[in-house]
Design a protein around this motif. Structure first.
Motif, PDB file in Angstrom:
ATOM      1  N   LEU A 294       0.898  -1.164   0.102  1.00 22.05           N
ATOM      2  CA  LEU A 294      -0.084  -0.275   0.125  1.00 22.05           C
ATOM      3  C   LEU A 294       0.998   1.392   0.013  1.00 22.05           C
ATOM      4  CD1 LEU A 294      -2.721  -1.355   2.509  1.00 22.05           C
ATOM      5  CD2 LEU A 294      -3.083  -0.766   0.123  1.00 22.05           C
ATOM      6  N   GLU A 295       1.953   1.166   0.748  1.00 23.10           N
ATOM      7  CA  GLU A 295       2.839   2.438   0.779  1.00 23.10           C
ATOM      8  C   GLU A 295       3.463   2.420  -0.648  1.00 23.10           C
ATOM      9  OE1 GLU A 295       5.176   5.562   1.397  1.00 23.10           O
ATOM     10  OE2 GLU A 295       3.276   4.704   2.769  1.00 23.10           O
ATOM     11  N   GLN A 296       4.007   1.491  -1.390  1.00 25.39           N
ATOM     12  CA  GLN A 296       4.509   1.556  -2.522  1.00 25.39           C
ATOM     13  C   GLN A 296       3.476   2.180  -3.593  1.00 25.39           C
ATOM     14  OE1 GLN A 296       5.501  -2.487  -3.233  1.00 25.39           O
ATOM     15  NE2 GLN A 296       7.417  -2.371  -2.084  1.00 25.39           N
ATOM     16  N   THR A 297       2.191   1.762  -3.556  1.00 27.93           N
ATOM     17  CA  THR A 297       1.256   2.101  -4.838  1.00 27.93           C
ATOM     18  C   THR A 297       0.943   3.764  -4.284  1.00 27.93           C
ATOM     19  OG1 THR A 297      -0.552   1.124  -3.389  1.00 27.93           O
ATOM     20  CG2 THR A 297       0.345  -0.113  -5.040  1.00 27.93           C
ATOM     21  N   ARG A 298       0.994   4.011  -2.885  1.00 23.30           N
ATOM     22  CA  ARG A 298       0.812   5.522  -2.652  1.00 23.30           C
ATOM     23  C   ARG A 298       1.839   6.341  -3.149  1.00 23.30           C
ATOM     24  NH1 ARG A 298       2.311   9.461   0.439  1.00 23.30           N
ATOM     25  NH2 ARG A 298       4.204   8.133   0.995  1.00 23.30           N
ATOM     26  N   SER A 299       3.034   5.805  -3.096  1.00 20.65           N
ATOM     27  CA  SER A 299       4.182   6.860  -3.645  1.00 20.65           C
ATOM     28  C   SER A 299       4.154   6.789  -5.207  1.00 20.65           C
ATOM     29  CB  SER A 299       5.404   6.070  -3.310  1.00 20.65           C
ATOM     30  OG  SER A 299       5.753   4.989  -3.871  1.00 20.65           O
ATOM     31  N   ARG A 300       3.361   6.156  -5.851  1.00 17.96           N
ATOM     32  CA  ARG A 300       3.301   6.031  -7.353  1.00 17.96           C
ATOM     33  C   ARG A 300       1.870   6.899  -7.723  1.00 17.96           C
ATOM     34  NH1 ARG A 300       5.184   0.548  -6.971  1.00 17.96           N
ATOM     35  NH2 ARG A 300       3.065  -0.366  -7.718  1.00 17.96           N
ATOM     36  N   GLU A 301       1.290   7.126  -6.505  1.00 20.72           N
ATOM     37  CA  GLU A 301      -0.281   7.823  -6.946  1.00 20.72           C
ATOM     38  C   GLU A 301      -1.094   6.892  -7.389  1.00 20.72           C
ATOM     39  OE1 GLU A 301       0.470  11.583  -8.742  1.00 20.72           O
ATOM     40  OE2 GLU A 301       0.935  12.555  -7.100  1.00 20.72           O
ATOM     41  N   GLU A 302      -1.096   5.656  -7.248  1.00 20.94           N
ATOM     42  CA  GLU A 302      -1.935   4.603  -7.659  1.00 20.94           C
ATOM     43  C   GLU A 302      -2.858   4.280  -6.290  1.00 20.94           C
ATOM     44  OE1 GLU A 302       1.088   2.414 -10.622  1.00 20.94           O
ATOM     45  OE2 GLU A 302       0.398   1.303  -8.866  1.00 20.94           O
ATOM     46  N   ILE A 303      -4.325   3.899  -6.725  1.00 20.07           N
ATOM     47  CA  ILE A 303      -5.231   3.420  -5.854  1.00 20.07           C
ATOM     48  C   ILE A 303      -5.544   2.040  -6.124  1.00 20.07           C
ATOM     49  CG2 ILE A 303      -7.576   3.997  -4.878  1.00 20.07           C
ATOM     50  CD1 ILE A 303      -7.478   6.755  -6.385  1.00 20.07           C
ATOM     51  N   PRO A 304      -4.673   1.200  -5.116  1.00 20.71           N
ATOM     52  CA  PRO A 304      -5.073  -0.364  -5.288  1.00 20.71           C
ATOM     53  C   PRO A 304      -6.495  -0.658  -4.832  1.00 20.71           C
ATOM     54  CG  PRO A 304      -3.715   0.057  -3.296  1.00 20.71           C
ATOM     55  CD  PRO A 304      -4.111   1.594  -4.165  1.00 20.71           C
ATOM     56  N   THR A 305      -7.105  -1.598  -5.409  1.00 20.45           N
ATOM     57  CA  THR A 305      -8.220  -1.960  -5.089  1.00 20.45           C
ATOM     58  C   THR A 305      -8.523  -3.668  -5.357  1.00 20.45           C
ATOM     59  OG1 THR A 305      -9.322  -2.176  -7.492  1.00 20.45           O
ATOM     60  CG2 THR A 305      -9.486   0.097  -6.254  1.00 20.45           C
ATOM     61  N   GLY A 306      -9.505  -4.080  -4.607  1.00 20.31           N
ATOM     62  CA  GLY A 306      -9.502  -5.563  -4.459  1.00 20.31           C
ATOM     63  C   GLY A 306      -9.384  -5.980  -3.110  1.00 20.31           C
ATOM     64  N   LEU A 307      -9.355  -7.216  -2.689  1.00 15.22           N
ATOM     65  CA  LEU A 307      -9.204  -7.736  -1.276  1.00 15.22           C
ATOM     66  C   LEU A 307      -7.590  -7.528  -0.738  1.00 15.22           C
ATOM     67  CD1 LEU A 307     -10.075  -9.133   1.271  1.00 15.22           C
ATOM     68  CD2 LEU A 307      -9.451 -11.387   0.103  1.00 15.22           C
ATOM     69  N   LEU A 308      -7.491  -6.627   0.026  1.00 15.16           N
ATOM     70  CA  LEU A 308      -6.171  -6.341   0.564  1.00 15.16           C
ATOM     71  C   LEU A 308      -5.470  -7.106   1.622  1.00 15.16           C
ATOM     72  CD1 LEU A 308      -6.596  -2.671   0.112  1.00 15.16           C
ATOM     73  CD2 LEU A 308      -5.579  -4.135  -1.450  1.00 15.16           C
ATOM     74  N   PHE A 309      -6.228  -7.639   2.586  1.00 14.68           N
ATOM     75  CA  PHE A 309      -5.807  -8.404   3.609  1.00 14.68           C
ATOM     76  C   PHE A 309      -6.742  -9.224   4.270  1.00 14.68           C
ATOM     77  CE2 PHE A 309      -5.060  -9.291   8.241  1.00 14.68           C
ATOM     78  CZ  PHE A 309      -3.877  -9.984   8.050  1.00 14.68           C
ATOM     79  N   LEU A 310      -6.608 -10.319   4.667  1.00 11.42           N
ATOM     80  CA  LEU A 310      -7.563 -11.529   5.166  1.00 11.42           C
ATOM     81  C   LEU A 310      -6.971 -12.301   6.177  1.00 11.42           C
ATOM     82  CD1 LEU A 310     -10.517 -12.721   5.014  1.00 11.42           C
ATOM     83  CD2 LEU A 310      -9.326 -14.336   3.160  1.00 11.42           C
ATOM     84  N   ASP A 311      -7.307 -12.347   7.466  1.00 12.13           N
ATOM     85  CA  ASP A 311      -7.217 -13.479   8.407  1.00 12.13           C
ATOM     86  C   ASP A 311      -8.491 -14.221   8.918  1.00 12.13           C
ATOM     87  OD1 ASP A 311      -6.176 -14.677  10.469  1.00 12.13           O
ATOM     88  OD2 ASP A 311      -4.953 -13.174  11.247  1.00 12.13           O
ATOM     89  N   GLU A 312      -8.592 -15.159   8.625  1.00 15.43           N
ATOM     90  CA  GLU A 312     -10.041 -16.114   9.050  1.00 15.43           C
ATOM     91  C   GLU A 312      -9.833 -16.610  10.285  1.00 15.43           C
ATOM     92  OE1 GLU A 312     -12.163 -17.446   5.388  1.00 15.43           O
ATOM     93  OE2 GLU A 312     -10.008 -18.194   5.102  1.00 15.43           O
ATOM     94  N   ASP A 313      -8.633 -16.613  11.182  1.00 12.32           N
ATOM     95  CA  ASP A 313      -8.500 -17.526  12.009  1.00 12.32           C
ATOM     96  C   ASP A 313      -8.712 -16.412  13.345  1.00 12.32           C
ATOM     97  OD1 ASP A 313      -7.724 -19.652  10.490  1.00 12.32           O
ATOM     98  OD2 ASP A 313      -5.682 -19.124  10.422  1.00 12.32           O
ATOM     99  N   LEU A 314      -8.594 -15.144  13.073  1.00 12.11           N
ATOM    100  CA  LEU A 314      -9.008 -14.424  14.403  1.00 12.11           C
ATOM    101  C   LEU A 314     -10.384 -14.602  14.920  1.00 12.11           C
ATOM    102  CD1 LEU A 314      -7.258 -10.842  13.068  1.00 12.11           C
ATOM    103  CD2 LEU A 314      -6.657 -12.341  14.837  1.00 12.11           C
TER     104      LEU A 314
END
Length: 351
Positions: A294-314
């Motif tokens: 997310l930091e890398q895409t922010r520095s490129r002024e891109e807006i990443p979309t989709g599922l970014l993080f998932l933890d089904e065990d919490l």
């Protein structure tokens, strides 16, 4: 506020879901939002997702706070339970509702002002408790009801409609949620119906708090050149992390591109945005990798979309609190009130 119910017209041959219901059965009142508002596109995606999941309307609870975004629950599933709370306090009401009836499907609709300003503390504790709900933020970077002031999600350097430049750092709901330990974090764009419906369905089925940040441009106060929350900017800078469309009052603008691709889209006002989808090999299970990406895409002024993080065990809120499997609403008086002896025993255990 007066709500006008949409006329229901049954036409032959309409598709029904597993409950025998039409998609129109999941609609609500007529929207009073500005024509072309991204929030209405989100409403349409919610209607489609809930219909496809065949959620019984009486098993759904819709919650919101204050703001343009918080009018959304009135516009979908008229037969569901609903509560419009005090500004920024939607998560508390959601926690109480789900504590009393864990059998409900909970959808909370909020905004960047409602959740990232006055309700920021409530937002954080909903994530910490892993409250079993879809927490949807309709993010436009401005306070639309009070004429377009910058919200906490407005990016530094972005311009207001009258030319003022935002000097403050923004609060990014997805990076904040991942850093705070959220179990499900995604982002989409109000104009990308296909991706948005998929993420809504995944969030509803997730056993915990599913945070979904949806960039939803304000056509009245934040869809101009210089805004980083406009239709043009988002389409120009969007990058699909995994897997964007909008139906304006004029001609529909859509974006069709594959995984890991970046697309530049021109909006009605001539501005552009960059959208990027995540790569199919993107690791949604690594919290540190997600934050780095997310930091890398922010520095490129891109807006990443989709599922970014998932933890089904919490564990979710009920597992953490070790509540009864049976919803409190279904318990009789004796189960809810075990009597003085049980209370005395509990008190002795705490001495």
């Amino acid at each position: 506020m007066t709500y006008i119910t949409k006329p229901k017209i049954d036409l032959p041959g309409q598709e029904r879901n597993a409950l025998g219901l039409l998609q129109r059965d999941y609609e609500g009142s007529l929207s009073t939002l500005c024509a072309g508002c991204g929030h209405d596109s989100i409403t349409a995606a919610l209607v489609q997702a809930l219909w496809e999941l065949a959620i019984p309307p009486e098993k759904l609870i819709k919650l919101s706070g204050i703001g343009c975004s918080s009018k959304t629950p009135a516009y979908f599933v008229r037969g569901a339970h609903g509560f419009n709370s005090v500004h920024g306090r939607m998560p508390s009401v959601a926690a109480g509702a789900h504590a009393g009836n864990r059998g409900l499907v909970c959808v909370g609709v909020s905004g960047d002002g409602d959740s990232l300003s006055i309700g920021f503390g409530q937002f954080g504790h909903a994530l910490r408790r892993n409250l079993n709900m879809l927490y949807l933020i309709e993010n436009n970077g401005v306070y639309g009801l009070t004429k377009g002031q910058f919200s906490a999600s407005a990016d530094p350097g972005s311009k207001a409609k009258r030319g003022e430049v935002n000097q403050m750092q923004s609060i990014n709901p997805v990076t904040t949620a991942i850093a705070m330990g959220a179990s499900f974090v995604g982002r989409s764009f109000s104009g990308d119906r296909t991706q948005l419906v998929s993420l809504i369905k995944a969030g509803i089925r997730h056993p915990g708090c599913a945070l979904l940040d949806v960039i939803s441009p304000c056509v009245t106060f934040n869809d101009h050149e210089g805004s980083t929350k406009s239709y043009a900017y988002t389409r120009e800078h969007m990058h699909r992390a995994m897997e964007v469309g909008f139906v304006p009052p004029k001609t529909e603008i859509t974006a069709d591109y594959g995984d890991s691709e970046t697309t530049r889209v021109t909006l009605h006002d001539g501005s552009t945005i960059v959208l990027t989808k995540t790569d199919p090999n993107y690791d949604t299970a690594s919290r540190s990798s997600a934050l780095r990406y997310l930091e890398q895409t922010r520095s490129r002024e891109e807006i990443p979309t989709g599922l970014l993080f998932l933890d089904e065990d919490l564990p979710d809120m009920h597992a953490i609190a070790r509540t009864a499997e049976k919803p409190l609403v279904d318990m009789d008086y004796e189960e809810l009130n075990p009597g003085n002896e049980a209370l005395q025993k509990l008190q002795r255990s705490m001495r």
